[in-house]
Design a protein around this motif. Structure first.
Motif, PDB file in Angstrom:
ATOM      1  N   LEU A 196       0.848  -1.200   0.000  1.00 33.87           N
ATOM      2  CA  LEU A 196       0.000   0.000   0.000  1.00 33.87           C
ATOM      3  C   LEU A 196       0.879   1.244   0.000  1.00 33.87           C
ATOM      4  O   LEU A 196       1.927   1.268   0.658  1.00 33.87           O
ATOM      5  CB  LEU A 196      -0.878   0.025   1.249  1.00 33.87           C
ATOM      6  CG  LEU A 196      -1.893  -1.109   1.426  1.00 33.87           C
ATOM      7  CD1 LEU A 196      -2.588  -0.985   2.782  1.00 33.87           C
ATOM      8  CD2 LEU A 196      -2.924  -1.077   0.311  1.00 33.87           C
ATOM      9  N   ASP A 197       0.453   2.289  -0.701  1.00 34.38           N
ATOM     10  CA  ASP A 197       1.243   3.532  -0.596  1.00 34.38           C
ATOM     11  C   ASP A 197       0.830   4.339   0.627  1.00 34.38           C
ATOM     12  O   ASP A 197       1.584   5.193   1.083  1.00 34.38           O
ATOM     13  CB  ASP A 197       1.203   4.342  -1.907  1.00 34.38           C
ATOM     14  CG  ASP A 197      -0.083   5.119  -2.137  1.00 34.38           C
ATOM     15  OD1 ASP A 197      -1.022   4.969  -1.342  1.00 34.38           O
ATOM     16  OD2 ASP A 197      -0.134   5.873  -3.124  1.00 34.38           O
ATOM     17  N   SER A 198      -0.344   4.061   1.163  1.00 33.24           N
ATOM     18  CA  SER A 198      -0.769   4.636   2.453  1.00 33.24           C
ATOM     19  C   SER A 198      -1.978   3.840   2.922  1.00 33.24           C
ATOM     20  O   SER A 198      -2.601   3.125   2.127  1.00 33.24           O
ATOM     21  CB  SER A 198      -1.151   6.116   2.304  1.00 33.24           C
ATOM     22  OG  SER A 198      -2.388   6.214   1.634  1.00 33.24           O
ATOM     23  N   ALA A 199      -2.327   3.996   4.197  1.00 35.48           N
ATOM     24  CA  ALA A 199      -3.526   3.311   4.712  1.00 35.48           C
ATOM     25  C   ALA A 199      -4.780   3.836   4.032  1.00 35.48           C
ATOM     26  O   ALA A 199      -5.792   3.150   3.956  1.00 35.48           O
ATOM     27  CB  ALA A 199      -3.626   3.499   6.219  1.00 35.48           C
ATOM     28  N   ASP A 200      -4.693   5.058   3.532  1.00 39.18           N
ATOM     29  CA  ASP A 200      -5.849   5.722   2.918  1.00 39.18           C
ATOM     30  C   ASP A 200      -6.019   5.356   1.436  1.00 39.18           C
ATOM     31  O   ASP A 200      -6.985   5.778   0.807  1.00 39.18           O
ATOM     32  CB  ASP A 200      -5.663   7.249   3.050  1.00 39.18           C
ATOM     33  CG  ASP A 200      -6.976   7.999   2.977  1.00 39.18           C
ATOM     34  OD1 ASP A 200      -7.904   7.639   3.713  1.00 39.18           O
ATOM     35  OD2 ASP A 200      -7.080   8.931   2.153  1.00 39.18           O
ATOM     36  N   GLU A 201      -5.088   4.568   0.906  1.00 43.25           N
ATOM     37  CA  GLU A 201      -5.137   4.290  -0.538  1.00 43.25           C
ATOM     38  C   GLU A 201      -6.403   3.522  -0.914  1.00 43.25           C
ATOM     39  O   GLU A 201      -6.814   2.585  -0.234  1.00 43.25           O
ATOM     40  CB  GLU A 201      -3.908   3.484  -0.975  1.00 43.25           C
ATOM     41  CG  GLU A 201      -3.907   3.248  -2.486  1.00 43.25           C
ATOM     42  CD  GLU A 201      -2.608   2.667  -3.011  1.00 43.25           C
ATOM     43  OE1 GLU A 201      -1.925   1.919  -2.291  1.00 43.25           O
ATOM     44  OE2 GLU A 201      -2.281   2.981  -4.180  1.00 43.25           O
ATOM     45  N   LYS A 202      -6.988   3.927  -2.034  1.00 47.67           N
ATOM     46  CA  LYS A 202      -8.182   3.247  -2.518  1.00 47.67           C
ATOM     47  C   LYS A 202      -7.775   2.132  -3.483  1.00 47.67           C
ATOM     48  O   LYS A 202      -6.709   2.181  -4.108  1.00 47.67           O
ATOM     49  CB  LYS A 202      -9.128   4.234  -3.222  1.00 47.67           C
ATOM     50  CG  LYS A 202      -9.503   5.461  -2.373  1.00 47.67           C
ATOM     51  CD  LYS A 202     -10.135   5.100  -1.051  1.00 47.67           C
ATOM     52  CE  LYS A 202     -10.587   6.325  -0.279  1.00 47.67           C
ATOM     53  NZ  LYS A 202      -9.485   7.195   0.168  1.00 47.67           N
ATOM     54  N   LEU A 203      -8.649   1.170  -3.619  1.00 50.40           N
ATOM     55  CA  LEU A 203      -8.364  -0.008  -4.438  1.00 50.40           C
ATOM     56  C   LEU A 203      -8.065   0.370  -5.893  1.00 50.40           C
ATOM     57  O   LEU A 203      -7.176  -0.210  -6.526  1.00 50.40           O
ATOM     58  CB  LEU A 203      -9.565  -0.962  -4.357  1.00 50.40           C
ATOM     59  CG  LEU A 203      -9.458  -2.284  -5.075  1.00 50.40           C
ATOM     60  CD1 LEU A 203      -8.248  -3.093  -4.602  1.00 50.40           C
ATOM     61  CD2 LEU A 203     -10.731  -3.106  -4.860  1.00 50.40           C
ATOM     62  N   LEU A 204      -8.789   1.351  -6.421  1.00 52.04           N
ATOM     63  CA  LEU A 204      -8.563   1.775  -7.808  1.00 52.04           C
ATOM     64  C   LEU A 204      -7.125   2.234  -8.006  1.00 52.04           C
ATOM     65  O   LEU A 204      -6.456   1.853  -8.968  1.00 52.04           O
ATOM     66  CB  LEU A 204      -9.536   2.916  -8.166  1.00 52.04           C
ATOM     67  CG  LEU A 204      -9.301   3.584  -9.519  1.00 52.04           C
ATOM     68  CD1 LEU A 204      -9.469   2.604 -10.670  1.00 52.04           C
ATOM     69  CD2 LEU A 204     -10.238   4.771  -9.712  1.00 52.04           C
ATOM     70  N   ASN A 205      -6.651   3.041  -7.077  1.00 48.81           N
ATOM     71  CA  ASN A 205      -5.286   3.574  -7.192  1.00 48.81           C
ATOM     72  C   ASN A 205      -4.267   2.448  -7.128  1.00 48.81           C
ATOM     73  O   ASN A 205      -3.295   2.417  -7.902  1.00 48.81           O
ATOM     74  CB  ASN A 205      -5.046   4.588  -6.074  1.00 48.81           C
ATOM     75  CG  ASN A 205      -3.842   5.452  -6.359  1.00 48.81           C
ATOM     76  OD1 ASN A 205      -3.830   6.179  -7.350  1.00 48.81           O
ATOM     77  ND2 ASN A 205      -2.821   5.347  -5.537  1.00 48.81           N
TER      78      ASN A 205
END
Lengths: 158, 282
Positions: A17-26
Motif C-alpha cells: 500500500l502507498d498509504s492506509a488511505d489508498e483506494k483499491l482503484l489507485n
C-alpha cells in the motif's frame, strides 16, 4: 508500508500500500491494471467497478486494505482481444460500445449479475446495472446486448 | 476523513476493546462509503472486525434480527413473509453502493438523507449496542434522539437491529424522493399501520431529508388514530396538518414545494400501508 494480498483474476498476489488511505482503484492502476478506469472518484459513475468476493464495488471509494484475503476480478480477467468474454462479444455485436470508457465497469457489473442470475429479467438487469453510467449510448443497446446474453444463458449458453 | 492506519481484529468484542484504546482516533470500518463526507483533516485509525460474525439476518419469536454488517444488498435479497426492508433497500443508491454499505453504517452516523433511521423509527425497531462487553438494547426513538455518532464512543458498537415480522392487519409504506435514481433522498416517508375492523388502531409516520433529521409526525398520527382507514379522510387530514411542520427545500426546490411534495408523499405512504394491511386481512 503495509502489505496486503488478495486473489486477482484467479492469481494470488501481494501488494504494498502507498498509504492506509489508498483506494483499491489507485492500487490496481499503480500495479499496471489500468483497464479499471478513473471516472468520478466519488462512487457515482461506475467505470471503476470491480468484483470483490462476488459483488460489485466502486474501487475508487473502496479502501484497498479491505481487499485483504479477498477475491477480486477486474476487466483484465474477463477475456482477451482474440478470445473476448461472451458479455464483451454481445456488447460489440449490438453496437453498444462507443467511446468505451464506461465499458470495463459495465462488463464487471454484468458478470456479477450473470454469475448470480444466469438469465435475469428486464427489471433485474436494470437493478444490477443501475450503478454504471454511460454518456454515449443512452443504454438501450447495452441492455439489448445483456438481454441477448440472458436469452443465450436460458437456452443453455449456445 | 483520512485513514492513517488500520487494525484488523477478530471478534466484535476485540474490535470494541481496540476502539476504546484508540479513543477519538479510532473509527469502526464497515463499508466506509460515507467516509469521504467527513473532513480530510480528520485523521482516523480504522478498526476492521471479522464482519461475518455480524453479517446475518434471522427470524425468531416474531422478530427479524439483522446483524449490523449486513449489507443493503443483503436486505434487498432477503425474502420472507412480513419482511419489508427489501422495499427500502431497492430504493437505496446503486448496486455497488448497496453491496458496500451496511445497515449498521447507515444508522451509526445519521445524515439528513439517511434512509434507514426513518424506517426503523416507523417500525419501532430495537437497536442492540455492545457496551462494556455486554449488549444493551435501545428503542429506536431513544437511539435516534441524538446523533448516534456522538454517543457511539468508548468502544460502543451497533451489533444488530430487531424489527417486527409484520402480521395480518399490519402494513408498511415507504416513499423516497430523489432527483435521479442514484441520488440521495430529498424526502423520505415511512409509515407503519395496524388496522382493526377497518379502523386505525396504531400508526407511526416518520419523515426525513426535507425535515432535516428524521422526525415522527405525531400531530398527524394522533388525528388519524381511531379513524376508519378511508383514503378520502386521510387526504383531508394530511392536507390540513402537514403544514404544521417545517419543510426545507432541497437541491434547488423551495420550502413551499417541499411542503406540497411532503403532503402528497405522506398520503401515498399511508395508502400503501393501508393497502398492505387490508390485503393481509383478506
Amino acid at each position: 508500508m503495509k502489505k496486503i494480498s488478495f486473489t486477482l483474476n484467479g492469481e494470488e498476489k501481494e501488494f504494498v500500500l502507498d498509504s492506509a488511505d489508498e483506494k483499491l482503484l489507485n492500487l490496481l492502476r499503480r500495479y499496471g491494471y489500468k483497464g479499471t478506469k478513473w471516472g468520478c472518484g466519488e462512487g457515482a459513475c461506475g467505470t471503476c467497478t470491480v468484483i470483490l468476493n462476488g459483488k460489485t464495488v466502486y474501487s475508487c471509494i473502496t479502501y484497498a486494505f479491505l481487499a485483504e484475503g479477498s477475491e477480486i476480478w477486474t476487466i483484465e480477467g474477463m477475456g482477451t482481444r482474440k478470445n473476448p468474454h461472451p458479455i464483451q462479444k454481445a456488447l460489440v455485436k449490438e453496437g453498444a460500445v462507443q467511446c468505451g470508457y464506461c465499458i470495463p465497469g459495465m462488463v464487471l457489473s454484468a458478470k456479477a449479475m450473470f454469475d448470480k442470475i444466469p438469465s435475469p429479467n428486464d427489471l433485474e438487469i436494470r437493478e444490477y446495472m443501475d450503478g454504471n453510467l454511460c454518456r454515449c449510448t443512452g443504454y438501450e443497446k447495452i441492455y439489448t446486448a445483456l438481454k441477448k446474453v440472458a436469452e443465450s444463458n436460458a437456452e443453455g449458453g449456445k | 476523513m483520512k485513514i492513517v492506519d488500520f487494525v484488523s481484529t477478530g471478534s466484535v468484542e476485540q474490535a470494541s476493546t481496540v476502539l476504546k484504546q484508540l479513543g477519538a482516533k479510532g473509527i469502526l470500518m464497515a463499508g466506509g462509503t460515507a467516509f469521504h463526507f467527513f473532513s480530510s483533516e480528520d485523521e482516523k485509525t480504522a478498526v476492521v472486525p471479522d464482519d461475518e460474525q455480524l453479517k446475518f439476518i434471522s427470524e425468531n419469536n416474531g422478530f427479524f434480527e439483522i446483524g449490523s454488517f449486513a449489507s443493503i444488498s443483503d436486505l434487498r435479497e432477503f425474502s420472507n413473509q412480513g419482511w419489508v426492508l427489501d422495499r427500502v433497500a431497492e430504493e437505496f443508491a446503486t448496486q455497488q453502493i448497496r453491496n458496500m454499505s451496511t445497515l449498521g453504517g447507515n444508522i451509526s452516523q445519521v445524515f439528513p438523507w439517511s434512509d434507514f433511521p426513518v424506517v426503523l423509527l416507523a417500525l419501532s425497531a430495537e437497536i442492540n449496542v455492545l457496551e462494556e462487553k455486554e449488549s444493551r438494547a435501545y428503542e429506536a426513538v431513544d437511539f435516534f434522539r441524538q446523533q448516534p455518532g456522538k454517543f457511539l464512543k468508548n468502544g460502543k458498537i451497533v451489533k444488530s437491529v430487531k424489527i417486527p415480522v409484520l402480521e395480518k392487519g399490519e402494513g408498511f409504506g415507504y416513499k423516497k424522493e430523489k432527483r435521479t435514481n442514484a441520488a440521495f433522498s430529498t424526502l423520505t416517508v415511512a409509515v407503519y399501520v395496524k388496522l382493526e375492523k377497518g379502523s386505525i388502531k396504531d400508526i407511526k409516520i416518520v419523515s426525513g431529508a426535507s425535515m432535516g433529521m428524521p422526525k415522527r409526525l405525531g400531530i398527524i398520527e394522533n388525528e388519524l388514530k381511531g379513524k376508519k382507514a378511508d383514503t378520502g379522510m386521510l387526504k383531508e387530514k394530511v392536507k390540513a396538518l402537514a403544514g404544521q411542520y417545517s419543510w426545507k427545500g432541497k437541491e434547488g426546490t423551495t420550502k413551499e414545494y417541499a411542503g406540497c411534495l411532503a403532503q402528497t408523499r405522506i398520503t401515498d405512504a399511508i395508502v400503501e400501508a393501508f393497502n398492505e394491511a387490508e390485503s393481509e386481512v383478506e
